[in-house]
Design a protein around this motif. Sequence first.
Motif, PDB file in Angstrom:
ATOM      1  N   ILE A 129      33.091  88.519  22.599  1.00  0.00           N
ATOM      2  CA  ILE A 129      34.494  88.625  23.017  1.00  0.00           C
ATOM      3  C   ILE A 129      35.402  88.486  21.794  1.00  0.00           C
ATOM      4  O   ILE A 129      36.397  89.192  21.664  1.00  0.00           O
ATOM      5  N   ARG A 179      46.379  84.353  24.765  1.00  0.00           N
ATOM      6  CA  ARG A 179      47.256  83.372  24.121  1.00  0.00           C
ATOM      7  C   ARG A 179      47.485  83.740  22.646  1.00  0.00           C
ATOM      8  O   ARG A 179      48.606  83.646  22.150  1.00  0.00           O
ATOM      9  N   LEU A 236      41.981  82.892  25.942  1.00  0.00           N
ATOM     10  CA  LEU A 236      42.275  82.528  24.552  1.00  0.00           C
ATOM     11  C   LEU A 236      42.776  83.758  23.787  1.00  0.00           C
ATOM     12  O   LEU A 236      43.686  83.659  22.958  1.00  0.00           O
ATOM     13  N   ASP A 279      47.993  78.664  42.136  1.00  0.00           N
ATOM     14  CA  ASP A 279      47.648  79.543  41.016  1.00  0.00           C
ATOM     15  C   ASP A 279      47.996  81.006  41.231  1.00  0.00           C
ATOM     16  O   ASP A 279      47.897  81.794  40.288  1.00  0.00           O
ATOM     17  N   LYS A 320      42.977  81.804  38.960  1.00  0.00           N
ATOM     18  CA  LYS A 320      42.765  80.344  38.990  1.00  0.00           C
ATOM     19  C   LYS A 320      42.699  79.816  37.556  1.00  0.00           C
ATOM     20  O   LYS A 320      43.267  78.775  37.231  1.00  0.00           O
ATOM     21  N   GLN A 321      41.991  80.554  36.692  1.00  0.00           N
ATOM     22  CA  GLN A 321      41.804  80.088  35.317  1.00  0.00           C
ATOM     23  C   GLN A 321      43.058  80.324  34.465  1.00  0.00           C
ATOM     24  O   GLN A 321      43.298  79.609  33.496  1.00  0.00           O
ATOM     25  N   ARG A 369      38.277  71.548  31.948  1.00  0.00           N
ATOM     26  CA  ARG A 369      36.998  71.963  31.345  1.00  0.00           C
ATOM     27  C   ARG A 369      36.447  70.902  30.406  1.00  0.00           C
ATOM     28  O   ARG A 369      35.240  70.763  30.254  1.00  0.00           O
ATOM     29  N   GLY A 391      46.044  79.794  35.560  1.00  0.00           N
ATOM     30  CA  GLY A 391      46.804  78.564  35.811  1.00  0.00           C
ATOM     31  C   GLY A 391      46.180  77.383  35.084  1.00  0.00           C
ATOM     32  O   GLY A 391      46.883  76.546  34.513  1.00  0.00           O
ATOM     33  N   GLU A 392      44.860  77.362  35.078  1.00  0.00           N
ATOM     34  CA  GLU A 392      44.143  76.243  34.442  1.00  0.00           C
ATOM     35  C   GLU A 392      44.480  76.153  32.953  1.00  0.00           C
ATOM     36  O   GLU A 392      44.634  75.058  32.406  1.00  0.00           O
ATOM     37  N   PHE A 393      44.605  77.311  32.285  1.00  0.00           N
ATOM     38  CA  PHE A 393      44.905  77.321  30.847  1.00  0.00           C
ATOM     39  C   PHE A 393      46.409  77.276  30.563  1.00  0.00           C
ATOM     40  O   PHE A 393      46.830  77.408  29.409  1.00  0.00           O
ATOM     41  N   GLY A 394      47.193  77.121  31.611  1.00  0.00           N
ATOM     42  CA  GLY A 394      48.627  76.905  31.453  1.00  0.00           C
ATOM     43  C   GLY A 394      49.398  78.094  30.901  1.00  0.00           C
ATOM     44  O   GLY A 394      50.447  77.918  30.295  1.00  0.00           O
ATOM     45  N   ASN A 423      34.781  78.189  22.002  1.00  0.00           N
ATOM     46  CA  ASN A 423      34.858  78.308  23.457  1.00  0.00           C
ATOM     47  C   ASN A 423      33.505  78.706  24.040  1.00  0.00           C
ATOM     48  O   ASN A 423      33.081  78.180  25.070  1.00  0.00           O
ATOM     49  N   GLN A 479      36.998  81.529  19.534  1.00  0.00           N
ATOM     50  CA  GLN A 479      36.131  82.157  20.533  1.00  0.00           C
ATOM     51  C   GLN A 479      34.707  81.595  20.445  1.00  0.00           C
ATOM     52  O   GLN A 479      34.057  81.361  21.462  1.00  0.00           O
ATOM     53  N   PHE A 496      36.683  83.361  32.504  1.00  0.00           N
ATOM     54  CA  PHE A 496      37.644  84.152  31.734  1.00  0.00           C
ATOM     55  C   PHE A 496      38.238  83.369  30.571  1.00  0.00           C
ATOM     56  O   PHE A 496      39.230  83.800  29.993  1.00  0.00           O
ATOM     57  N   SER A 497      37.653  82.226  30.246  1.00  0.00           N
ATOM     58  CA  SER A 497      38.266  81.376  29.224  1.00  0.00           C
ATOM     59  C   SER A 497      38.431  82.120  27.902  1.00  0.00           C
ATOM     60  O   SER A 497      39.478  82.005  27.251  1.00  0.00           O
ATOM     61  N   SER A 498      37.429  82.907  27.503  1.00  0.00           N
ATOM     62  CA  SER A 498      37.524  83.630  26.230  1.00  0.00           C
ATOM     63  C   SER A 498      38.680  84.627  26.264  1.00  0.00           C
ATOM     64  O   SER A 498      39.418  84.758  25.288  1.00  0.00           O
ATOM     65  N   HIS A 499      38.833  85.314  27.397  1.00  0.00           N
ATOM     66  CA  HIS A 499      39.912  86.295  27.515  1.00  0.00           C
ATOM     67  C   HIS A 499      41.275  85.596  27.509  1.00  0.00           C
ATOM     68  O   HIS A 499      42.238  86.116  26.951  1.00  0.00           O
ATOM     69  N   GLN A 512      46.557  71.062  29.798  1.00  0.00           N
ATOM     70  CA  GLN A 512      45.817  71.580  28.649  1.00  0.00           C
ATOM     71  C   GLN A 512      45.822  70.575  27.507  1.00  0.00           C
ATOM     72  O   GLN A 512      46.682  69.701  27.447  1.00  0.00           O
ATOM     73  N   SER A 559      41.446  73.773  28.362  1.00  0.00           N
ATOM     74  CA  SER A 559      41.815  73.192  29.651  1.00  0.00           C
ATOM     75  C   SER A 559      41.302  71.759  29.745  1.00  0.00           C
ATOM     76  O   SER A 559      40.156  71.470  29.389  1.00  0.00           O
ATOM     77  N   MET A 614      42.494  72.305  42.178  1.00  0.00           N
ATOM     78  CA  MET A 614      42.062  71.426  41.090  1.00  0.00           C
ATOM     79  C   MET A 614      42.743  70.067  41.264  1.00  0.00           C
ATOM     80  O   MET A 614      43.932  70.011  41.609  1.00  0.00           O
TER      81      MET A 614
END
Lengths: 291, 413
Positions: A255, B225, B222, B274, B246-247, A141, B249-252, A11, A8, B217-220, A129, A138, A122
């Motif tokens: 977070i 996951r 993670l 997405d 959208k994110q 990113r 889908g971006e983080f798979g 990130n 975290q 939302f990247s932290s969420h 990833q 990502s 995108m």
Amino acid sequence: MVLFFLSQLLNGLLDGFYYMLIALGLSLIFSLGGIVNLAHGVFFTLGAYLALVLTPHVGFFGALALGPLIAAVIAIVIERFLFTRFYREDPLYSLLLTFGLAMIIEQSLRWYFGATPRAYSMPADLRGQVFVGDFVYSRYRLFLIGMAIVTVAAVWALLNRTAFGRIVRAGIQNPDILGTLGISLRPYLSAVVAIAIGIAALAGVLMAPIQPVHPLMGVEVGTAAFVVVVIGGLGSFWGVVIAALLVGLVKGMMIGLGLSQYSMLAIYLLMFVVLLLRPRGLLGERITRFE
Amino acid sequence: MTHFIGRRQLLKTGALAGVAGMAMPAILRASNDPYVIAHLTPRTGFLGPMGEYAVMAVDLAVEEINAAGGINGRPLNVIKEDSVNPQTATTKAERLVERADVAMVLGEISSASALSIAQVTARANKLFINTGANSDTLRGKDCRRTMFHTEAQNVMYVNAEGQYFLQNDMVKDKTWFILSSDYAFGHDLREGAHAFLERHGGSTVGDELIPTDATDFSSHLLSIRSRRPDVVVLNLAGTSMASFMKQYGEFGLDIPLGGFDYNSSLAWATGAEDFKGTWPCIWTHQVQTDGSQAFARAFQAKYGKPAENQAYADYIALRIAAEAITRTGGTDTAALIAYLEDPATDFDILKDRRGRFDPSTHQLLQEVYAVTALDPSEVEDQWDIFTTSGPLPAPDVPLEELVQGAVGGACTF
């Protein structure tokens, strides 16, 4: 648990790179021209809409090049006809000017495109990833962060390794001395505004694939950029860089601790503490004309 | 016998005729004065995109009502305002009911703003038809006798989506990761989701509150996951829902996704690539009834794009308001309330079953639907990126089943 917390933090640090991208231009315009550009976030939005309009014709990478260029041309016009009248005025006037400008641009976007958010796909090449042990990130990113690093490095080189940069830095400190040396600051001001707004638009193009595109998308970003500039300190390139990373880090930490609802509160508290201890921000320089 | 009019009678009749003559333009004007209704809904901020659809639907409804001769022969005029936030909503509602003297107020999407408007309209004894705020509390401990709801309440969505989760073995002994918007709407849904999960033997491995202006939302993601839940449940409001998907889908991430609130406009903003999962919805342009298809066609013809759920809720609210004024012959609030909450009163709400208000909460009891994202390879246009189920509950199940287990406290008018 420790690994999760570290991921975290990492990130958050990465998030800091795109805060940096947006805050840098804001800091530049204020440092050199004394303009508090409340319209900065709107140019971020404009960049995202330019991506939407240009991509069907020139593709994502074409939009990435053309979007900031178009925004920079618009910026030159705005600088020549509006900003130029307010450089020597109380910053309060420029605050009102840019607030009005933000309203006009935002409402124009709303009028033309509607308030409904738009989807922007995108690019297929950047989907997917990257895995580093348990940490997943990502691919897009990573590209975004790469773009942010290149842009920030280019701005640093421009300011510190060129004659243009030397004049701009001197102009930030004392524009009157430049005048006595027979150097007109006006073309430099135009160039700085164009670069700053071009970078904001670049950030908008880069964000379009991961956020819905809508007229208000720059508001949240603009607020975060102001916080970064205030924490970093006016006139300091490295102040903005450190503050952006710090803001990202604090957000990631909150977070990571399971306190996501307090992440924004923590960022504002950070700003409060920094201003309490260092009223000019972390690395803010003493700019005589603002004293 | 010849009957002569006396002097006094002549004078009286003359005076009456004079008064009537002077008053006639006012009487005539009153009979042609438009009925004025206020439409107050967020048109900016994170709920603005839905507010835009609400405004378009209201314009369409006004056009149709006036083209059909108005209400009781009088035209309908709607004053439209941006409610912005609870503070502004209060100020504008006060101005509309006190200065503009509107017959009633309708609109709103934010539960917090809806509560503010409800307080103002209750004080002024004016009707308020809430068209977009879902919170159970507004139908529970914060209910008002003057407030009615055409938007479904949270528990209706929880029960409808819950059926889907149960049928697909996504609850019993399963773990959920819940993300909810950090305001009344999200808190309510979160509580409802927990209650549902507890009733059916599931548990949570994550439960996060998200600021309403969150864009990253990247932290969420993670967190999700690392906790490896069986289901990710979203109670997010406005554009943050589209950003999250959208994110996602971006983080798979490919963990099954669902939630208790949905807007077609946000599904479209997410895009076919997405947009994932199954979601409960009050209405989509794919609902196959004659009334719904007529509305969908009219909206498409006027605006060049399909209507969505928020447009529907405002459209039927205005039609219900017009019908109530017609049936009661005016805008007397007590008469309107009595008419609307009468169990014998029902309305054509463009669905298979007619809708009626629950007299104990003033919630419009109605069918809802489940929306399921299409695989991107099956998508043919930018609007039909999902399919819409048949009406829920099944035809033989009473509509009251959908409001069982509400979490907002008891309503006492």
